[in-house]
Motif scaffolding. Structure first.
Motif, PDB file in Angstrom:
ATOM      1  N   ASN A  34       0.823  -1.206   0.000  1.00 32.81           N
ATOM      2  CA  ASN A  34       0.000   0.000   0.000  1.00 32.81           C
ATOM      3  C   ASN A  34       0.857   1.256   0.000  1.00 32.81           C
ATOM      4  O   ASN A  34       0.558   2.223  -0.703  1.00 32.81           O
ATOM      5  N   LYS A  37       2.328   1.956  -3.395  1.00 29.99           N
ATOM      6  CA  LYS A  37       1.384   2.426  -4.413  1.00 29.99           C
ATOM      7  C   LYS A  37       0.768   3.779  -4.078  1.00 29.99           C
ATOM      8  O   LYS A  37       0.195   4.431  -4.934  1.00 29.99           O
ATOM      9  N   SER A  38       0.845   4.161  -2.803  1.00 26.32           N
ATOM     10  CA  SER A  38       0.034   5.309  -2.389  1.00 26.32           C
ATOM     11  C   SER A  38       0.811   6.442  -1.750  1.00 26.32           C
ATOM     12  O   SER A  38       0.368   7.029  -0.763  1.00 26.32           O
ATOM     13  N   PHE A  43       1.276   7.949   2.727  1.00 30.65           N
ATOM     14  CA  PHE A  43       0.385   6.870   3.176  1.00 30.65           C
ATOM     15  C   PHE A  43       0.672   6.537   4.638  1.00 30.65           C
ATOM     16  O   PHE A  43      -0.244   6.357   5.454  1.00 30.65           O
ATOM     17  N   TYR A  47      -1.959   6.531   7.642  1.00 35.11           N
ATOM     18  CA  TYR A  47      -2.101   5.267   8.363  1.00 35.11           C
ATOM     19  C   TYR A  47      -1.893   5.494   9.869  1.00 35.11           C
ATOM     20  O   TYR A  47      -2.703   5.079  10.702  1.00 35.11           O
ATOM     21  N   VAL A 212      -7.483   6.042  -1.224  1.00 34.46           N
ATOM     22  CA  VAL A 212      -6.272   5.730  -0.461  1.00 34.46           C
ATOM     23  C   VAL A 212      -6.539   5.926   1.034  1.00 34.46           C
ATOM     24  O   VAL A 212      -6.107   5.130   1.880  1.00 34.46           O
ATOM     25  N   ASN A 215      -8.421   3.009   2.195  1.00 28.54           N
ATOM     26  CA  ASN A 215      -7.520   1.845   2.300  1.00 28.54           C
ATOM     27  C   ASN A 215      -6.660   1.912   3.542  1.00 28.54           C
ATOM     28  O   ASN A 215      -6.401   0.900   4.189  1.00 28.54           O
ATOM     29  N   GLN A 219      -6.512  -0.845   6.326  1.00 32.18           N
ATOM     30  CA  GLN A 219      -5.230  -1.495   6.617  1.00 32.18           C
ATOM     31  C   GLN A 219      -4.887  -1.382   8.108  1.00 32.18           C
ATOM     32  O   GLN A 219      -4.464  -2.354   8.734  1.00 32.18           O
ATOM     33  N   SER A 284      -2.061  -4.854  -6.176  1.00 33.94           N
ATOM     34  CA  SER A 284      -2.424  -4.458  -4.808  1.00 33.94           C
ATOM     35  C   SER A 284      -2.556  -5.691  -3.930  1.00 33.94           C
ATOM     36  O   SER A 284      -2.740  -5.601  -2.738  1.00 33.94           O
TER      37      SER A 284
END
Ligand code: PFF
Length: 476
Positions: A34, A37-38, A43, A47, A212, A215, A219, A284
């Motif tokens: 993740n 990609k983000s 990210f 997060y 995102v 996600n 996550q 992903s």
């Protein structure tokens, strides 16, 4: 109250066991994918924000309810609500969800074990070939590894909370940290690693989209093992001398640190392999990253450290992820196991055997969902896609029900069990809790904001998975 209930032997034992549950494939693979990609650190920041702001209070509520009731999730909901039907549904969901997640996680753990054995026995070259994974998951050897894993997990669970789970975590968690550090340090010394470090640590805010953000929350929630009944069950084994808030903060810190270091290992490794890597091409799916992409990367290290060195590196990595998956697996199976013990009053051995009996058929159904048996491979069709039995288990229990369970626990703790009882439980073993910032934050956020966010995530996931559109489509 039940005086004979098992307990974790020490605060450290509890924290390592809960961290053992939290640290899993999600941290070591899902997070780096993740992040790659983000937007890297962008990210990571979103997060970490969700870990602190949304997940920590939910974690504390789950642990408090468990310690207060000293029961499994079904028993916990029933005992507080006096067996009211509606809340029993919450209890059943918090029991069935971990059981079903354990079923599919078992399949991944079996593959990890097989890849470790493959790498250590000199098969890395073959494992890096494009067709290897597809052939392997359709071969009978998966059943051999499955039997080995069932014995390991059954043995640990049958040894009990303190002598099984806690002891396993006390051995494996420090080992895991050392392995992760060694692998990371090694990767960072390789040529081109700097490109990967920069890619990871320089935030790319432009990649942050509503999807995102959603996600990142999913996550974080999953990574901390929330909504799976695990922390209710583990809470029931925590002594009243321990601080729940302190324990939860430590677990979140360990879990997030492992995710951070996993990023620092995997991203530079990808760039060492190919400095021009286009990360948008990374799938992903954690599954394809671990089992098809990474063996290729590990093999490429042979030009620097030779085939033996590359094989040792690969074997260490697969063993690391296997250990993480194993400690997660035993934690999640302890949930239905404790229900067998509490509700049906079965002995531990009988509970382990009954649980194994229930799980084995489903595990086999998931195992043969990759081409071995057509019925399970093409099990159904929804959201414009063909789905195997394995896919259905992931979509329903992993992606969809987890946030719903989180929503239910918040509403139950704050509006049924009541804030005052939660505060009273959290004050036990923690004289500084009353009046602290943590108390104010938990009280303020768990009542409305967090359940509202989780409910929106749940509805959005249902839309995405089963109806083929996202609520976020309307935002961008
Ligand atoms: N926190 C775990 C992970 O990140 O992999 C989530 C988990 C999944 C825990 C499956 C336990 C489990 F059986």
């Amino acid at each position: 109250m039940d005086n004979q209930r098992e307990q974790f032997g020490s605060k450290l034992g509890f924290i390592l066991a809960a961290a053992g549950s939290a640290v899993g494939i999600g941290n070591l693979v899902g997070f780096p994918v993740n992040a790659a990609k983000s937007g890297g650190a962008a990210f990571l920041m979103v997060y970490a924000f969700f870990v602190v702001v949304i997940c920590l209070p939910v974690m504390m509520a789950e642990m408090s309810l468990g310690r207060h009731t000293k029961r499994n999730p079904l028993g916990a909901y029933s005992s507080v609500s006096g067996g009211q039907f509606l809340w029993k549904i919450g209890g059943w969901l918090a029991l069935i969800t971990p059981f079903m997640i354990a079923v599919f996680y078992q399949v991944l753990t079996v593959w990890l074990l097989a890849y470790f054995v493959g790498a250590i026995s000199g098969n890395l070259q073959a494992m890096a070939a494009p067709a290897y994974f597809g052939n392997f998951i359709q071969s009978n050897s998966v059943f051999v590894y499955l039997v080995v894993l069932i014995f390991i997990v059954g043995y640990v669970l049958n040894s009990g909370v303190q002598k099984g789970i806690e002891r396993l975590a006390k051995i494996l968690m420090p080992t895991l940290f050392v392995m992760l550090m060694l692998l990371t340090i090694f990767v960072l010394t390789l040529p081109n690693a700097l490109v990967g470090i920069k890619y990871y640590l320089v935030p790319d805010i432009s990649k942050i989209s509503p999807e995102v953000i959603s996600n990142a929350l999913g996550q974080a929630f999953f990574s901390l093992s929330l909504g799976m009944g695990i922390l209710i069950t583990y809470g029931s084994y925590v002594s009243r001398k321990e601080s729940i808030a302190g324990g939860a903060k430590m677990v979140a810190l360990v879990d997030t640190s492992v995710a951070f270091f996993a990023g620092l290992l995997i991203l530079p490794a990808i760039f060492v392999f190919n400095p021009a890597t286009d990360t948008s091409e990374l799938s992903s799916s954690s599954v394809s990253l671990v089992f098809t992409f990474l063996p290729k990367i590990f093999l490429s290290l042979q030009s620097i450290v030779g085939y033996l060195g590359a094989s040792i590196f690969a074997a260490t990595f697969f063993l690391l992820v296997f250990f993480a998956a194993l400690t997660s697996q035993v934690s999640i199976l302890q949930v239905p196991l404790s229900a067998f013990q509490d509700e049906l009053k079965l002995s531990r051995l009988k509970s382990v055997l009954s649980l194994g009996g229930c799980a084995i058929l489903l595990v086999v159904a998931c195992t043969v969902s990759f081409g071995m048996v057509d019925y399970f491979t093409n099990f159904t069709n929804y959201g414009n896609a063909n789905k195997s039995f394995f896919d259905v288990v992931i979509d329903v229990f992993y992606d969809t029900i987890l946030p719903l369970n989180g929503f239910i626990i918040c509403v139950f703790a704050m509006h049924y069990w009541k804030k005052a009882n939660l505060n009273a439980e959290m004050s036990i073993g923690d004289e500084n809790f009353q009046g602290s910032f943590t108390q104010k934050y938990v009280n303020g956020s768990l009542s409305y904001v967090i359940p509202a966010v989780l409910l929106i995530v749940f509805i959005n996931t249902v839309c995405i998975k089963f109806f083929g559109f996202s609520l976020t489509d309307y935002l961008s």
